[in-house]
Scaffold this active site. Structure first.
Site, PDB file in Angstrom:
ATOM      1  NE  ARG A 209     -32.781 -22.797   7.089  1.00 50.72           N
ATOM      2  CZ  ARG A 209     -33.028 -22.351   5.861  1.00 50.72           C
ATOM      3  NH1 ARG A 209     -32.589 -23.009   4.803  1.00 50.72           N
ATOM      4  NH2 ARG A 209     -33.740 -21.269   5.671  1.00 50.72           N
TER       5      ARG A 209
ATOM      6  NE  ARG B 102     -31.155 -18.020   7.026  1.00 49.98           N
ATOM      7  CZ  ARG B 102     -31.482 -18.349   5.781  1.00 49.98           C
ATOM      8  NH1 ARG B 102     -30.878 -19.362   5.174  1.00 49.98           N
ATOM      9  NH2 ARG B 102     -32.407 -17.688   5.134  1.00 49.98           N
TER      10      ARG B 102
ATOM     11  CE  LYS C 105     -35.340 -20.323  -3.362  1.00 53.81           C
ATOM     12  NZ  LYS C 105     -36.203 -20.441  -2.161  1.00 53.81           N
TER      13      LYS C 105
END
Ligand code: ADP
Length: 194
Positions: free
Chosen positions: A127, A133, A13
């Site tokens: 990722r 993250r 997104k």
């Protein structure tokens, strides 16, 4: 034109929203980005949400609704907004409808990026390795997927019922997904729709 980009975590997104911002005069409103910015700048809000985000749970509706309203007020002349990662619950969707109505606007389109869970897991593992993250670790990511299925996916019937929902294949490459989104926005969506 106000657009919701809908889909599970790591569906792409944010990537698509950024492309739309550079190609059209839209403003991207990503609650995830706003919350991360609050954390980076060390605000009271940032401190309050850090643990919740890292665990993969949703922060309260009240917090994200306030963030969105602040941005709507800050950009009264925007040609359009792209909501990315918001709304994520039924109360958030209802608050968005009310906030837009108050400002003489509405949700015009909802585009759902469909990506299967195995592919999401694969993307997020990469990722996590690249960016680190905290909420991309496997445990937190599973929780985010659960939150999506339990709290966010139930919004789909609402938008389908309102005739606003288009669904596209989010497994295709970035440019192909962008092309499908453009097709929908330009009203010639047949090729990309399912
Ligand atoms: P992704 O789409 O990759 O899951 P986001 O950047 O949209 O990631 O969100 C990261 C985290 O921020 C969420 O797991 C949640 O804790 C919080 N968050 C973001 N948007 C919302 C929202 N609309 N409602 C509640 N929590 C949110």
């Amino acid at each position: 034109m106000n657009l919701i980009l809908f889909g599970p975590p790591a569906a792409g997104k944010g990537t698509q929203a950024k492309k739309l911002v550079s190609e059209r005069a839209f403003i991207q409103l990503s609650t995830g980005d706003m919350l991360r910015a609050a954390r980076t700048s060390g605000t009271e809000l940032g401190k309050r949400v850090a643990g919740i985000m890292d665990s993969g749970s949703l922060v309260s509706d009240e917090i994200v609704i306030a963030l969105i309203e602040e941005q709507l007020d800050r950009n009264p002349k925007a040609a359009g907004f792209i909501f990315d990662g918001f709304p994520r619950t039924i109360p958030q969707a209802e608050a968005l409808d009310a906030s837009l109505a108050k400002r003489g606007k509405k949700v015009d389109a909802v585009i759902r990026l469909k990506v299967d869970e195995a592919a999401l897991l694969d993307r997020v593992t990469k990722r996590f390795e690249a960016e680190g993250r905290a909420d991309d670790n496997p445990e937190a990511f599973k929780k985010r997927l659960l939150a999506y299925n339990a709290q966010t996916a139930p919004l789909l019937p609402k938008y389908r019922g309102e005739g606003k929902l288009s669904e596209i294949d989010g497994m295709a490459n970035v440019d192909a997904v962008a092309g499908a989104i453009s097709g929908i926005l330009d009203g010639s969506a047949k090729a990309g729709k399912k």
